[in-house]
Structures are given as structure tokens and as C-alpha cells.
Design a protein around this motif. Sequence first.
Motif, PDB file in Angstrom:
ATOM      1  N   ALA A  40      58.255  38.436 -70.093  1.00 41.59           N
ATOM      2  CA  ALA A  40      58.622  37.665 -71.388  1.00 41.59           C
ATOM      3  C   ALA A  40      58.983  36.422 -70.900  1.00 41.59           C
ATOM      4  O   ALA A  40      58.456  35.185 -71.648  1.00 41.59           O
ATOM      5  CB  ALA A  40      59.569  38.383 -72.343  1.00 41.59           C
ATOM      6  N   VAL A  41      59.618  36.246 -69.832  1.00 42.83           N
ATOM      7  CA  VAL A  41      60.382  34.896 -69.510  1.00 42.83           C
ATOM      8  C   VAL A  41      59.163  33.982 -68.714  1.00 42.83           C
ATOM      9  O   VAL A  41      58.921  33.041 -69.147  1.00 42.83           O
ATOM     10  CB  VAL A  41      61.253  35.091 -68.646  1.00 42.83           C
ATOM     11  N   LEU A  42      58.298  34.875 -68.144  1.00 42.13           N
ATOM     12  CA  LEU A  42      57.027  34.071 -67.635  1.00 42.13           C
ATOM     13  C   LEU A  42      56.014  33.723 -68.687  1.00 42.13           C
ATOM     14  O   LEU A  42      55.478  32.678 -68.449  1.00 42.13           O
ATOM     15  CB  LEU A  42      56.260  34.956 -66.494  1.00 42.13           C
ATOM     16  N   ASP A  43      56.077  34.266 -69.518  1.00 44.60           N
ATOM     17  CA  ASP A  43      55.019  33.788 -70.824  1.00 44.60           C
ATOM     18  C   ASP A  43      55.743  32.375 -71.428  1.00 44.60           C
ATOM     19  O   ASP A  43      54.669  31.691 -71.901  1.00 44.60           O
ATOM     20  CB  ASP A  43      55.045  34.945 -72.086  1.00 44.60           C
ATOM     21  N   ASP A  44      56.783  32.135 -71.013  1.00 41.32           N
ATOM     22  CA  ASP A  44      57.367  31.009 -71.586  1.00 41.32           C
ATOM     23  C   ASP A  44      57.025  29.892 -70.529  1.00 41.32           C
ATOM     24  O   ASP A  44      57.676  28.615 -70.689  1.00 41.32           O
ATOM     25  CB  ASP A  44      58.764  30.994 -72.120  1.00 41.32           C
ATOM     26  N   ARG A  45      56.390  29.997 -69.524  1.00 37.57           N
ATOM     27  CA  ARG A  45      56.218  29.349 -68.355  1.00 37.57           C
ATOM     28  C   ARG A  45      57.442  28.436 -67.858  1.00 37.57           C
ATOM     29  O   ARG A  45      57.613  27.136 -67.975  1.00 37.57           O
ATOM     30  CB  ARG A  45      55.139  28.434 -68.701  1.00 37.57           C
ATOM     31  N   PRO A  46      58.366  29.097 -67.340  1.00 41.49           N
ATOM     32  CA  PRO A  46      59.824  28.454 -66.721  1.00 41.49           C
ATOM     33  C   PRO A  46      59.464  27.605 -65.525  1.00 41.49           C
ATOM     34  O   PRO A  46      58.280  27.920 -64.806  1.00 41.49           O
ATOM     35  CB  PRO A  46      60.690  29.428 -66.467  1.00 41.49           C
ATOM     36  N   ALA A  47      60.224  26.758 -65.203  1.00 41.23           N
ATOM     37  CA  ALA A  47      60.134  25.858 -64.271  1.00 41.23           C
ATOM     38  C   ALA A  47      60.259  26.487 -63.009  1.00 41.23           C
ATOM     39  O   ALA A  47      59.518  26.258 -61.736  1.00 41.23           O
ATOM     40  CB  ALA A  47      61.116  24.710 -64.050  1.00 41.23           C
ATOM     41  N   ALA A  48      61.253  27.806 -62.821  1.00 38.70           N
ATOM     42  CA  ALA A  48      61.407  28.669 -61.860  1.00 38.70           C
ATOM     43  C   ALA A  48      61.791  29.902 -62.312  1.00 38.70           C
ATOM     44  O   ALA A  48      62.140  29.941 -63.569  1.00 38.70           O
ATOM     45  CB  ALA A  48      62.135  28.062 -60.647  1.00 38.70           C
ATOM     46  N   LEU A  49      61.757  31.074 -61.547  1.00 42.07           N
ATOM     47  CA  LEU A  49      62.435  32.154 -61.905  1.00 42.07           C
ATOM     48  C   LEU A  49      63.271  32.772 -60.684  1.00 42.07           C
ATOM     49  O   LEU A  49      62.901  32.926 -59.771  1.00 42.07           O
ATOM     50  CB  LEU A  49      61.414  33.386 -61.969  1.00 42.07           C
ATOM     51  N   VAL A  50      64.658  33.259 -61.200  1.00 43.01           N
ATOM     52  CA  VAL A  50      65.232  33.688 -60.276  1.00 43.01           C
ATOM     53  C   VAL A  50      65.761  35.200 -60.875  1.00 43.01           C
ATOM     54  O   VAL A  50      66.209  35.526 -62.073  1.00 43.01           O
ATOM     55  CB  VAL A  50      66.908  32.969 -60.362  1.00 43.01           C
ATOM     56  N   VAL A  51      65.380  36.358 -60.106  1.00 42.72           N
ATOM     57  CA  VAL A  51      65.685  37.675 -60.432  1.00 42.72           C
ATOM     58  C   VAL A  51      67.004  38.028 -59.554  1.00 42.72           C
ATOM     59  O   VAL A  51      66.871  38.182 -58.483  1.00 42.72           O
ATOM     60  CB  VAL A  51      64.335  38.538 -59.949  1.00 42.72           C
ATOM     61  N   ASP A  52      68.034  38.087 -60.612  1.00 47.92           N
ATOM     62  CA  ASP A  52      69.296  38.541 -59.942  1.00 47.92           C
ATOM     63  C   ASP A  52      69.654  39.887 -59.886  1.00 47.92           C
ATOM     64  O   ASP A  52      69.804  40.577 -60.738  1.00 47.92           O
ATOM     65  CB  ASP A  52      70.299  37.847 -60.706  1.00 47.92           C
ATOM     66  N   LEU A  53      69.645  40.458 -58.613  1.00 43.39           N
ATOM     67  CA  LEU A  53      69.834  42.078 -58.581  1.00 43.39           C
ATOM     68  C   LEU A  53      70.887  42.399 -57.919  1.00 43.39           C
ATOM     69  O   LEU A  53      71.350  43.544 -57.511  1.00 43.39           O
ATOM     70  CB  LEU A  53      68.715  42.567 -57.556  1.00 43.39           C
ATOM     71  N   THR A  54      71.880  41.496 -58.110  1.00 41.55           N
ATOM     72  CA  THR A  54      73.428  41.818 -57.459  1.00 41.55           C
ATOM     73  C   THR A  54      74.044  42.821 -58.242  1.00 41.55           C
ATOM     74  O   THR A  54      74.781  43.571 -57.769  1.00 41.55           O
ATOM     75  CB  THR A  54      74.421  40.500 -57.512  1.00 41.55           C
ATOM     76  N   GLY A  55      73.685  43.149 -59.305  1.00 42.25           N
ATOM     77  CA  GLY A  55      74.242  44.326 -60.368  1.00 42.25           C
ATOM     78  C   GLY A  55      73.536  45.673 -60.035  1.00 42.25           C
ATOM     79  O   GLY A  55      73.811  46.548 -60.530  1.00 42.25           O
ATOM     80  N   ILE A  56      72.616  45.635 -59.209  1.00 41.02           N
ATOM     81  CA  ILE A  56      71.739  46.862 -58.822  1.00 41.02           C
ATOM     82  C   ILE A  56      72.238  47.752 -57.866  1.00 41.02           C
ATOM     83  O   ILE A  56      72.460  47.153 -56.714  1.00 41.02           O
ATOM     84  CB  ILE A  56      70.305  46.621 -58.867  1.00 41.02           C
TER      85      ILE A  56
END
Length: 122
Positions: A40-56
Motif C-alpha cells: 500500500a505504501v509502494l502504491d503511493d510511490r514514496p521517495a524511499a522505503l524503510v522496513v523497520d524490523l527492530t520489533g521482530i
Amino acid sequence: MTGERTLSVRVRTVPEAVVVAASGDLDLGSAPVLRERARAVLDDRPAALVVDLTGIGFCGSAGLQVLAELVAETADGGVPLAVVAGHRAVVRAVRLSHLDEAFTLHATVEDARDWIRRQPGR
């Protein structure tokens, strides 16, 4: 591990990117939640994507599959992808799957933001 802990996903925007932060266990039952939110975030064409898995705390093969899909989708769209992971089990799973060859792991969201700022054209 499936179903024992729910996965929560938060989305926030920082100047360099959209950050998708997940907490819980990333397994067969919860991976679709991360997939859906990140797409859904990528559908909005962001400048960049950060996937934060520190809580995983646990990342199974289904979670790794989501990361591999995001690598392909961000590459196709020309969107820089940064992945943040600090938990040893998550870092180990990413390295064993060789996904760390497709993206750079960062220890903190701030490190990822710094990396994005240094990308060509930024």
C-alpha cells in the motif's frame, strides 16, 4: 510460532522515506499483514522505503519471502529500500538467505535515513 503473537505494523513518514515498522513475529500467519501494508505504501510511490524490523523477534521463511518481494518491487519502481534489523535472529535469517546481498541492513532507522540521503540523486 504461527498465531502465538500478532504482528503490528505502523507506517510513518520521515523527510527521506516512508517507514513501515513491524513488531511481533514475522511468520506464515503474519507475513501477509506486512506485505499488504508495504505494498500500500509502494502504491503511493514514496521517495524511499524503510522496513523497520527492530520489533521482530522471529522471522520465518514467509517473512523472508515478503522482503524478497519488496526488493523486486522497489527495484522495479526505482525506490531505494532500506531494511533495519537489530535482533540477532532476524539478522541471521536475512544473512542465511543471502537477502543482505540485495539490500543493506541497518542497525537503526536513523542509519537507514543517512544511507538514503547519500544515494545518488537525493
